[in-house]
Design an enzyme around this catalytic site. Structure first.
Site, mmCIF file in Angstrom:
data_model
loop_
_atom_site.group_PDB
_atom_site.id
_atom_site.type_symbol
_atom_site.label_atom_id
_atom_site.label_comp_id
_atom_site.label_asym_id
_atom_site.label_seq_id
_atom_site.Cartn_x
_atom_site.Cartn_y
_atom_site.Cartn_z
ATOM 1 N N ASP A 95 0.021 -3.157 -6.163
ATOM 2 C CA ASP A 95 -1.349 -3.646 -6.323
ATOM 3 C C ASP A 95 -2.114 -3.563 -5.005
ATOM 4 O O ASP A 95 -1.531 -3.509 -3.927
ATOM 5 C CB ASP A 95 -1.369 -5.080 -6.864
ATOM 6 C CG ASP A 95 -0.560 -6.062 -6.004
ATOM 7 O OD1 ASP A 95 0.497 -5.673 -5.492
ATOM 8 O OD2 ASP A 95 -1.008 -7.211 -5.836
ATOM 9 N N GLU A 160 1.541 -8.628 -5.656
ATOM 10 C CA GLU A 160 1.822 -9.153 -4.322
ATOM 11 C C GLU A 160 0.595 -9.825 -3.729
ATOM 12 O O GLU A 160 0.693 -10.800 -2.989
ATOM 13 C CB GLU A 160 2.302 -8.026 -3.393
ATOM 14 C CG GLU A 160 2.901 -8.512 -2.086
ATOM 15 C CD GLU A 160 1.888 -8.768 -0.979
ATOM 16 O OE1 GLU A 160 2.232 -9.440 0.000
ATOM 17 O OE2 GLU A 160 0.722 -8.314 -1.092
HETATM 18 ZN ZN ZN Z 1 0.514 -5.837 1.375
#
Ligand code: ZN
Length: 408
Positions: A95, A160
């Site tokens: 992401d 994340e």
């Molecule tokens: Zn990162």
């Protein structure tokens, strides 16, 4: 030619392919639903296909998420078999964060731009640098016919940037046996611009909100009220007493001590001739990992109550953020030694293990007793407009991972 030299020149031959991979990845915006996107599935499918074409075993440990059309937040685990030694893992994330206002960018953030050896686009560094370096390091091992000393594993996760609940946290909960305590875990997702810094420790984070309540009256009659700003100011000054109270040092951190700073203050009364009845301020504490945050909480509560009593105000302390840091990865842990060795071979300079004041996903490993190290060449561009990474550094990082994977 030594194996290390063979791997390094093999990686150099990938320069064009690495740029091409970045071009493909940048063109697939992978924003999580918390950032208004449809998640990471398209990017994960591209990476999965790439890995399968290299004849690698790929496992999906997806997390269900009804907020995205696919219903899935994908997490990939690719493994290359090796000897009986400890496995070597690299964790990167799929992401990215939103671009922010498009007019802050020199060119389309979702189209790779290459200029003077630099790659520009959202995600080129954070964390395509980690993704691409891991992929091509593995490719170098395969094409050099290397049998690594232990299994080599790439973990590529979603989410994340927005908490890791659907990403690393999910993977480690679903597959608690995946990584052993003796394994080497590298997280190419932060570091310093020279590529020499290995992050092994994090301070605990404690953000406090302090609300002080007195009694508001006219500025000419302070005796009829209780000045909340005055009491609040005394508390702000008292914050620095904590430097002495928690005065331990750990040279792995810069600065080596815990830090306690009043930072933000909410606006009080808008005029000068009113004694304020309410004042609110905030404190940012970064605390050495061996200090229990309960003790810090208790120290603030005790000291502020003392002042509150003297000033006749009420004080309420609450947490804006509270994260007890897990135990540090020892600076001589096998992963740090192996990484430092590879960095020195590639860069010709010694690596610098150290601690930082913030939190990273390494905490998910460390709190499970898995010593993880965070490292990457990291110019200060992630999350910014015109995010960039330079190709030479990316090639260097790919070489470091190849050497680490190959155990040389
Ligand atoms: Zn990162």
């Amino acid at each position: 030619m030594s194996l290390a030299q063979k791997l390094m020149s093999r990686v150099d031959s990938y320069a064009d392919q690495i740029v091409e991979a970045q071009r493909r990845l940048v063109a697939i915006p992978a924003l999580g639903p918390d950032n208004g996107g449809q998640g990471e599935i398209d990017k994960a499918l591209w990476v999965e296909k790439w890995l399968q074409e290299m004849n690698l075993r790929v496992e999906r440990v997806d997390a269900a998420d009804a907020r995205v059309e696919s219903g899935l937040r994908p997490n990939l685990i690719a493994t290359m078999p090796g000897g009986e030694g400890p496995a070597r893992w690299a964790l990167s994330h799929l992401d990215v964060v939103p671009t922010g206002p498009a007019d802050q960018w020199t060119s389309d953030p979702w189209q790779l731009r290459v200029e003077n050896g630099k790659l520009y686009g959202r995600g080129v560094l954070d964390d395509h640098a980690g993704v691409v370096a891991s992929l091509f390091a593995l490719k170098a091992l395969i094409e050099e016919g290397v049998t690594p000393p232990g299994t080599v594993g790439l973990i590529m996760v979603s989410d994340e940037e927005t908490g890791s609940l659907y990403g690393l946290d999910h993977v480690l909960q679903q597959r608690p046996e995946l990584i052993a305590a003796r394994d080497l875990v590298v997280i190419p997702d932060a570091g310093e611009e020279d590529g020499l810094f290995i992050e092994v420790a994090e301070k605990s984070i404690l953000w406090l909100k302090v609300e002080v309540t007195g009694k508001q009256v006219h500025g000419s009659t302070p005796d009829k009220g209780v000045n909340a700003l005055y009491a609040s100011a005394r508390m702000m000054v008292a914050v620095h007493e904590m430097y002495e109270r928690f005065g331990g040092e750990d040279p792995i951190f810069v600065p080596p001590t815990s830090t306690f700073e009043p930072t933000r203050k909410e606006a009080g009364v808008p005029n000068i001739n009113t004694i304020p009845g309410k004042d609110v301020f905030y404190i940012d504490c970064r605390v050495l990992p061996d200090v229990n945050l309960d003790e810090v909480d208790a120290a603030f509560a005790q000291r502020f109550q003392e002042i509150a009593k003297e000033e006749g105000v009420a004080v309420k302390i609450s947490h804006e953020q509270r994260l007890q840091a897990p135990p540090a990865t020892p600076a001589d842990a096998p992963v740090v030694q192996a990484l430092a060795k590879a960095i020195e071979v590639v860069k010709g300079q010694p690596a610098k293990p150290g601690g930082i004041g913030g939190g990273t996903v390494a905490a998910f490993f460390r709190k499970r007793g898995l010593p993880a190290a965070v490292w990457c060449t990291w110019p200060p561009t992630p999350h910014m407009p015109d995010e960039w990474c330079d190709l030479d550094s990316l090639l260097d990082d790919t070489k470091v991972l190849a050497l680490l994977f190959a155990g040389c």
